[in-house]
Design a protein around this motif. Structure first.
Motif, short mmCIF file in Angstrom:
data_model
loop_
_atom_site.label_atom_id
_atom_site.label_comp_id
_atom_site.label_asym_id
_atom_site.label_seq_id
_atom_site.Cartn_x
_atom_site.Cartn_y
_atom_site.Cartn_z
N LYS A 1 -7.83 6.45 -5.99
CA LYS A 1 -7.99 5.93 -4.63
C LYS A 1 -8.95 6.80 -3.84
O LYS A 1 -8.80 8.02 -3.78
CB LYS A 1 -6.63 5.91 -3.91
N SER B 1 0.81 -1.21 0.00
CA SER B 1 0.00 0.00 0.00
C SER B 1 0.85 1.27 0.00
O SER B 1 2.07 1.23 0.18
CB SER B 1 -0.91 -0.01 1.22
N ILE C 1 -8.90 -2.72 -6.12
CA ILE C 1 -7.92 -3.08 -5.10
C ILE C 1 -8.46 -2.62 -3.76
O ILE C 1 -8.77 -1.44 -3.57
CB ILE C 1 -6.54 -2.45 -5.37
N ALA D 1 -9.17 2.01 -6.19
CA ALA D 1 -8.55 1.62 -4.92
C ALA D 1 -9.46 2.07 -3.79
O ALA D 1 -9.72 3.27 -3.63
CB ALA D 1 -7.17 2.24 -4.79
N GLU E 1 -1.54 6.63 -9.64
CA GLU E 1 -2.72 6.64 -8.78
C GLU E 1 -3.07 8.06 -8.35
O GLU E 1 -2.24 8.76 -7.79
CB GLU E 1 -2.49 5.77 -7.55
N SER F 1 -5.08 4.68 -11.70
CA SER F 1 -5.90 4.26 -10.57
C SER F 1 -6.43 5.50 -9.86
O SER F 1 -5.81 6.56 -9.90
CB SER F 1 -5.04 3.43 -9.61
N TYR G 1 -4.40 -4.23 -1.09
CA TYR G 1 -3.24 -3.48 -0.62
C TYR G 1 -2.97 -3.92 0.82
O TYR G 1 -3.90 -4.06 1.63
CB TYR G 1 -3.56 -1.99 -0.58
#
Length: 508
Positions: free
Chosen positions: A317, A178, A386, A340, A246, A315, A409
């Motif tokens: 998050k 992570s 994820i 994420a 990300e 990605s 993660y």
């Protein structure tokens, strides 16, 4: 001013065993242990102890023990010891109470109330020692169909794909390290994650602190680099020294708020990596000031794809909150290759304790609701998921994937593998284990090669256990488990919880 706080821990020393070697004094980053030369004795200041257990482990004479101080205020279920201590602390400091690591409140851990199915006769189990078992996972968009061209009379091996394929990333196990930034953790700890990810064939996430230039050439293929609100270390080279980019909107330990790396932690090397002045505060705003809608997010996603020539995954998050499913739907339609999700129990170097303990939802509920929403809308294949925030063992990984994740993660689990004992004092920068510190004397306690070996051992152990569990379920590929909630059953859960998880009760 005299503190009204009582010590959290009690230190016991067996004087007859103690050899006055002063190892405990050198090992404690909080100056808890002290040697008196005149009396030729060691003394302990329990008020400074954080319970990291470093002195206990390294005491060559086994003369020390550190335990929780069992002092008690008058029993009151509304005003617990923790509430009273927090009030006294704020009365003395007048500030926000900070905390490290993840939420430690007794919220229901749904992984512990979910059991797995096992194959018996009609669908026999598989022996992972003698039969192939596939843990390889592909992250990124999965196409609805392929346009193929096969010349008449030619063999199928000569088939040509007549379309442009989106980028994907293969990892050997569905476990990724992570986001933990250089600055929040030491360079040695950061490098350990990079070495382990490269050695095992998975990925590590740089967090919002950038990627040190000396690590780029060797580890870029295993790096997920972050584009966070502070834009630390961000430039075209940084984005291209990665396998994925990300966009960090939020994290599980502190949804909706920003971050702050104090000036005293911003050394020359960190300043160079983050592209900020040495000795200045690194402040990450709560919002990304160019994202106020899904359309804004889409603009940034495609800007990042442009700067990386459409060769990298992008990605996004977010923290797991009550409307994560709706947000995730918008993220996929905005072009995100990976979602994420970071749940309520996600770790952190520093967060307001009141936020860490009260904001967000458990990751298990978020995974299931996001996966179900994307399936109902027919867009689940357009993005991988994820999951993060409280993954403690290989069983949690298997259950997360069965609930709908593609991979997980791990952050706190990785730090524990390196030596962390969850004393929750990461924000002090005085980590006795050399993990969450920029003090050169403390940071050198981590040997990156040894720590990386411990991390790879963890990944190997979990992967072997996952193969055993898959074999017991009669499944030979992790891909076949993704979102297959028929393999799960709930124990001791209410009807609404089973409904959100999409899981039947045990015995059904």
């Amino acid at each position: 001013m005299k503190s009204y706080l009582l010590p959290e821990f009690k230190i016991d020393r067996e004087e007859e065993r103690c050899i006055r070697c002063r190892v405990c004094e050198r090992q404690c980053a909080f100056e808890t242990q002290r040697y008196d030369g005149e009396l030729e004795r060691m003394f302990s200041d329990a008020e400074k102890c954080v319970g990291c257990q470093r002195c206990v482990i390294f005491c060559p004479a086994n003369a020390l023990s550190v335990s929780s101080n069992q002092f008690a205020y008058r029993l009151n279920y509304g005003w617990t010891r923790e509430r009273i201590s927090d009030l006294k602390k704020q009365a003395e400091t007048g500030g926000i109470i900070l905390a490290g690591c993840g939420n430690d409140k007794p919220y229901r851990i749904y992984f512990d109330h979910i059991v797995l199915n096992a194959s018996q006769v009609t669908n026999p189990s598989i022996d992972p020692l003698r039969e192939p078992m596939e843990l390889r996972t592909f992250l990124g968009q999965k196409l609805d169909s392929l346009a193929l061209e096969l010349e008449p009379g030619s063999e199928f091996k000569d088939v040509e794909i007549k379309m442009e394929l989106p980028p994907t990333v293969m990892i050997e196990t569905p476990i990724v390290f992570s986001a933990m930034s250089y600055g929040a953790i030491s360079y040695q700890a950061f490098k350990s994650l990079a070495i382990a990810a490269s050695g095992y064939g998975t990925l590590f996430n740089t967090g919002e602190g950038g990627l040190p230039k000396d690590l780029r050439a060797k580890y870029w293929k295993n790096a997920i680099v972050q584009c966070a609100s502070g834009r630390f270390g961000v430039d075209a080279e940084y984005f291209n020294c990665s396998t994925a980019v990300e966009i960090k909107i939020g994290q599980g330990a502190k949804p909706g708020i920003g971050g702050h790396l104090p000036a005293e932690k911003v050394s020359y090397s960190i300043a160079e990596t983050r592209m900020i002045p040495e000795g200045s505060d690194a402040i990450s705003p709560a919002p990304q000031h160019d994202i106020y809608s899904i359309e804004d997010l889409s603009t940034l996603i495609y800007a990042l794809k442009e700067v990386t020539n459409y060769e990298k995954l992008v990605s996004v998050k977010i923290a797991a909150v009550h409307n994560s499913a709706a947000i995730a739907s918008g993220m996929v339609r905005a072009g995100a290759d990976i979602i994420a999700l970071d749940g309520l129990r996600g770790g952190t170097g520093a967060a307001p304790k009141i936020v860490r303990d009260n904001v967000g939802i458990p990751i298990e509920l978020a995974i299931a609701s996001v996966d179900q929403r994307l399936r109902e809308e027919g867009i689940r294949n357009r993005s991988s998921i994820i999951a993060a925030g409280g993954i403690r063992c290989s069983a949690d990984v298997i259950k997360a994937i069965a609930l709908g994740a593609d991979a997980v993660y791990i952050g706190t689990a990785a730090l524990v593998a390196m030596g962390c004992t969850l004393c929750q004092k990461c924000y002090t920068g005085r980590c006795s284990w050399g993990i969450c510190t920029q003090d050169p004397y403390l940071a050198k306690r981590i040997n990156p090669d040894i720590a990386a070996r411990r991390l790879m051992n963890l990944l190997r152990g979990w992967s072997l256990e996952m193969k055993e569990m898959l074999g017991g379920m009669g499944i030979n590929a992790i891909e076949s488990l993704r979102g297959n909630r028929d393999h799960l059953r709930g124990v001791g859960l209410q009807e609404w919880e089973l409904d959100v998880l999409g899981v039947k009760g045990a015995g059904e």
